[in-house]
Design a protein around this motif. Sequence first.
Motif, PDB file in Angstrom:
ATOM      1  N   PHE A   1       0.878  -1.194  -0.155  1.00  0.00           N
ATOM      2  CA  PHE A   1       0.082  -0.173  -0.037  1.00  0.00           C
ATOM      3  C   PHE A   1       0.877   1.156  -0.098  1.00  0.00           C
ATOM      4  O   PHE A   1       0.324   2.194  -0.535  1.00  0.00           O
ATOM      5  N   SER A   2       2.056   1.141   0.456  1.00  0.00           N
ATOM      6  CA  SER A   2       2.975   2.215   0.643  1.00  0.00           C
ATOM      7  C   SER A   2       3.525   2.569  -0.869  1.00  0.00           C
ATOM      8  O   SER A   2       3.829   3.508  -1.271  1.00  0.00           O
ATOM      9  N   LYS A   3       3.860   1.298  -1.653  1.00  0.00           N
ATOM     10  CA  LYS A   3       4.385   1.265  -2.910  1.00  0.00           C
ATOM     11  C   LYS A   3       3.264   1.905  -4.018  1.00  0.00           C
ATOM     12  O   LYS A   3       3.755   2.476  -4.833  1.00  0.00           O
ATOM     13  N   LEU A   4       2.163   1.511  -3.931  1.00  0.00           N
ATOM     14  CA  LEU A   4       1.367   2.055  -5.028  1.00  0.00           C
ATOM     15  C   LEU A   4       1.011   3.648  -4.900  1.00  0.00           C
ATOM     16  O   LEU A   4       0.724   4.136  -4.000  1.00  0.00           O
ATOM     17  N   LYS A   5       1.172   4.021  -6.232  1.00  0.00           N
ATOM     18  CA  LYS A   5       0.880   5.496  -6.299  1.00  0.00           C
ATOM     19  C   LYS A   5      -0.651   5.726  -6.457  1.00  0.00           C
ATOM     20  O   LYS A   5      -1.070   6.905  -6.040  1.00  0.00           O
ATOM     21  N   VAL A   6      -1.535   4.858  -7.038  1.00  0.00           N
ATOM     22  CA  VAL A   6      -2.762   5.143  -7.155  1.00  0.00           C
ATOM     23  C   VAL A   6      -3.290   4.080  -5.977  1.00  0.00           C
ATOM     24  O   VAL A   6      -3.415   2.802  -6.379  1.00  0.00           O
ATOM     25  N   LYS A   7      -3.920   4.674  -5.030  1.00  0.00           N
ATOM     26  CA  LYS A   7      -4.371   3.704  -3.965  1.00  0.00           C
ATOM     27  C   LYS A   7      -5.830   3.001  -4.469  1.00  0.00           C
ATOM     28  O   LYS A   7      -6.029   1.647  -4.082  1.00  0.00           O
ATOM     29  N   GLN A   8      -6.348   3.281  -5.578  1.00  0.00           N
ATOM     30  CA  GLN A   8      -7.325   2.532  -6.238  1.00  0.00           C
ATOM     31  C   GLN A   8      -7.031   1.206  -6.825  1.00  0.00           C
ATOM     32  O   GLN A   8      -7.813   0.551  -7.193  1.00  0.00           O
ATOM     33  N   HIS A   9      -5.796   1.125  -7.071  1.00  0.00           N
ATOM     34  CA  HIS A   9      -5.164   0.079  -7.682  1.00  0.00           C
ATOM     35  C   HIS A   9      -4.841  -1.131  -6.739  1.00  0.00           C
ATOM     36  O   HIS A   9      -4.493  -2.235  -7.069  1.00  0.00           O
ATOM     37  N   PHE A  10      -5.229  -1.057  -5.344  1.00  0.00           N
ATOM     38  CA  PHE A  10      -5.036  -2.118  -4.353  1.00  0.00           C
ATOM     39  C   PHE A  10      -5.928  -3.371  -4.923  1.00  0.00           C
ATOM     40  O   PHE A  10      -5.076  -4.621  -4.899  1.00  0.00           O
TER      41      PHE A  10
ATOM     42  N   TYR B   1       1.596 -11.080   2.839  1.00  0.00           N
ATOM     43  CA  TYR B   1       2.483 -10.896   4.143  1.00  0.00           C
ATOM     44  C   TYR B   1       1.419  -9.961   5.037  1.00  0.00           C
ATOM     45  O   TYR B   1       0.654  -8.981   4.645  1.00  0.00           O
ATOM     46  N   TYR B   2       1.482 -10.304   6.256  1.00  0.00           N
ATOM     47  CA  TYR B   2       0.783  -9.926   7.278  1.00  0.00           C
ATOM     48  C   TYR B   2       0.417  -8.694   7.117  1.00  0.00           C
ATOM     49  O   TYR B   2       1.477  -7.619   7.322  1.00  0.00           O
ATOM     50  N   GLY B   3      -0.939  -8.092   7.156  1.00  0.00           N
ATOM     51  CA  GLY B   3      -1.236  -6.808   7.215  1.00  0.00           C
ATOM     52  C   GLY B   3      -1.474  -6.328   5.700  1.00  0.00           C
ATOM     53  O   GLY B   3      -2.186  -5.296   5.591  1.00  0.00           O
ATOM     54  N   ASP B   4      -0.840  -6.833   4.681  1.00  0.00           N
ATOM     55  CA  ASP B   4      -1.099  -6.299   3.483  1.00  0.00           C
ATOM     56  C   ASP B   4      -2.468  -6.622   2.948  1.00  0.00           C
ATOM     57  O   ASP B   4      -3.057  -6.133   1.791  1.00  0.00           O
ATOM     58  N   GLU B   5      -3.292  -7.355   3.636  1.00  0.00           N
ATOM     59  CA  GLU B   5      -4.705  -7.915   3.263  1.00  0.00           C
ATOM     60  C   GLU B   5      -5.591  -6.767   3.464  1.00  0.00           C
ATOM     61  O   GLU B   5      -6.665  -6.559   3.171  1.00  0.00           O
ATOM     62  N   TYR B   6      -5.196  -5.638   4.333  1.00  0.00           N
ATOM     63  CA  TYR B   6      -5.888  -4.466   4.534  1.00  0.00           C
ATOM     64  C   TYR B   6      -5.173  -3.213   4.469  1.00  0.00           C
ATOM     65  O   TYR B   6      -5.590  -2.126   4.723  1.00  0.00           O
ATOM     66  N   GLY B   7      -4.036  -3.233   3.680  1.00  0.00           N
ATOM     67  CA  GLY B   7      -3.318  -1.813   3.502  1.00  0.00           C
ATOM     68  C   GLY B   7      -2.722  -1.283   4.475  1.00  0.00           C
ATOM     69  O   GLY B   7      -2.387  -0.449   4.377  1.00  0.00           O
ATOM     70  N   MET B   8      -1.946  -2.140   5.310  1.00  0.00           N
ATOM     71  CA  MET B   8      -0.863  -1.720   6.261  1.00  0.00           C
ATOM     72  C   MET B   8       0.350  -0.959   5.462  1.00  0.00           C
ATOM     73  O   MET B   8       0.475  -1.598   4.495  1.00  0.00           O
ATOM     74  N   GLU B   9       0.713  -0.065   6.191  1.00  0.00           N
ATOM     75  CA  GLU B   9       2.060   0.687   5.299  1.00  0.00           C
ATOM     76  C   GLU B   9       3.271   0.694   6.034  1.00  0.00           C
ATOM     77  O   GLU B   9       3.309   0.152   7.104  1.00  0.00           O
TER      78      GLU B   9
END
Length: 753
Positions: free
Chosen positions: A566-575, A593-601
């Motif tokens: 979520f920190s790497k994505l420039k456009v958050k709607q691309h999650f 990876y734990y936390g990536d399922e909800y956008g942990m940064e």
Amino acid sequence: MPVHFRVRVSREGSPEAAAAAAEKGAVLCVCGASPALGAWDPKRSPKLTRSSDSLWEGALEESVAAPGAEYKYVVLNLSKNQYVWESKCQHVMPAAGTQVVIEQGFDSADAPTPREPAGPYPQDRPPAAPKEARGAVKQKLALKVDKQAVAGGHVVVCGEGPALGDWNVGRAFSMRKVQDGPQETWAVELTLVPGVQFKYVIVGGRQGTKWEDQRPNRIFEEGSVGSEGAFHIFDDGASAVAKKVQPANRQGQKTTPTAAPSQVAAAIQTAAGAPAEQTSVELPDWARSSVWYQVYPLGFFGCKLDNNHTEETTARLATFEHWCDYLVELGIGVVLFNPVFESDTHGYDTTDYYQIDRRLGGVDSFRAIVKMLQGRNIRVVLDGVFNHTGRSFFAFQDCLKNGLSSQYASWFYLRPGQSSMGDPFQYDSWEGHLNLPKLNHSSPEVRRYIFDVARYWLSEIGIDGWRLDVAHEIAPEFWREFHQECLAARKDMCLLGELMHGDYRMYVKPGVLHSGTNYQLSKALWSSLNDANYFELVHSIERCASMYQGMTLLEFLGNHDVTRLFSKLKVKQHFELAQAALLLGIGGMPCLYYGDEYGMEGHCTKEGGAGNDADVRRVPPKPDALDAASRKRFDAVAHLLSVRCGYASLSKGTTHVLGNTNEQMVLCRQHEGSEYALVIFNSASRATDSVLPGHVQPKSSLRVPEHLVFERVCCFADGERMLAPMQATLKSGKPIIAEGLRPNSVSVFISKT
């Protein structure tokens, strides 16, 4: 007294070596049997300096030169992964004080007449020549092998008994190259008892150690091989007469190979009823069909970085109970725990392989977590750090105390001198980090220790498999033996190698590793979105499909070493697009990876984050404490996983690229020819009328029947879930959707029966 070397590498002696030595980056190594001479590893051996076009010079202290040690000269060019060994000569270091200048030519007549080589030895001295056994006969062996397969290395005969190294390639008997050309001829004369089993092995070449793995063991027999056109052919797949093989006992008395491939004679059911060697060929279905979830425990549970090994044990692991239902709701089938063993700091500097880190809890608390997860049909895989240890590991501590005379000196790559940390020796470490001493896997004691550890956690604690740290830095032959040991402890275990570089096919194959981490595809999953360049992702998908056909690799968007998705994505709607590509589009075994399922940064250290990658290893909020935005993203990923679980084409199907532009991509998943799925991406911030423009030609050779009608089962656009039903058809290999594609969207269609 130093020993001085003056070595001429000329075309007269070896045209191949002269040409290699003339290349930029080439060095000349003095590579030999003692640890100070590299233990037959050119990368660790002393180097000479070029003083003229063909002359190389240098001096070694007598302690390094190791009087009586066997050695060869090797032209090494690491930038080209090139090794050119002497093939005619094997030299012996002079006795102490008897000769201080050695003038020789690389494989040329001015070198001393070579004695019969006894092969490369990992110990300080070659063993004494074995006495000829009763009934032994003298026999010439001659081998034909493609030059490309030798790749600058040399050939040894490895097999039963001390004369052939007891199946340890480090002590095998060297052959001599007697004829060059596209197909080389190697020969040797041996005196052995008929019936001894052996194989030919290529060592020291660009491809690493290469065993004959397409055939059972060869049998030493009386009769001429090498005269009148009679030759052995390397790895010709021919059968061999099986003889009774006694199984290994706990005292280490072995007649079966310890480093040979799984298709050796120990795997043959003999007439005497000897048990067949067990070989796990297929990736277990539980691993193949599951979505994996990676946890870095020391960060997940908020442990402090340093472990002084004196504080009381804190049972933080027990709190993982609160996450079990969360993982079931998400749809996870395997939890991969990064290091949990007692360590000095971050877990990869292990100090005790039989204890859970005191910052996490004890063995009993971990065993309870394993049972709890398995009770919910979630498997458990542990991270095994077997390439190196921490400095507090008991064997390295003994070396620090007793120096090179330590009984554990052979467990590591120790050399005379002093390390930059003030240690009474120099030593090899992982990528130069002196707090991570590298283990010597050619040591029988090291192998036995690691194998015992692996079996203990599989059989006594009940874990389901191993993730093997930096597996690509350890020879495949070690993992082959590791595989057999693990298989004896648990039939349905899984071995996953951390593979970053090179050709994964060297490691992921029957009897070695079941799977590997696919770093070669991971980056494109998110950078293709940031750069509006689906061509990058398509290239990576097609490259991996071509190179690694038949493999099921672990696919991932993030892990404990890299900046979070979520920190790497420039456009958050691309999650949702990135997650759908991982979970539904590319195949393989997806891993969150734990936390990536909800956008942990969080950013890794080299990209501006805190030291020791602490920002990507933070404590996650408890499952019932997610904020609304995080819970929404969690629900999106859980929905993608439920869709994956509901259709075999999405969980087991092969992946085909139907077509793409910079911002649109169509993937087709097919399962056993009966079910098709279309996963359609539009990463543009605008809607499109058509899925693919008219000028884009279908890429895949797959021909999807055009009479099929596809029903939409899942869609996300601009971060919102779309519920309205929709259909798609195919025309000339392209999907037709009446409504076109929404901005920043991913849609999944399943063929109707």
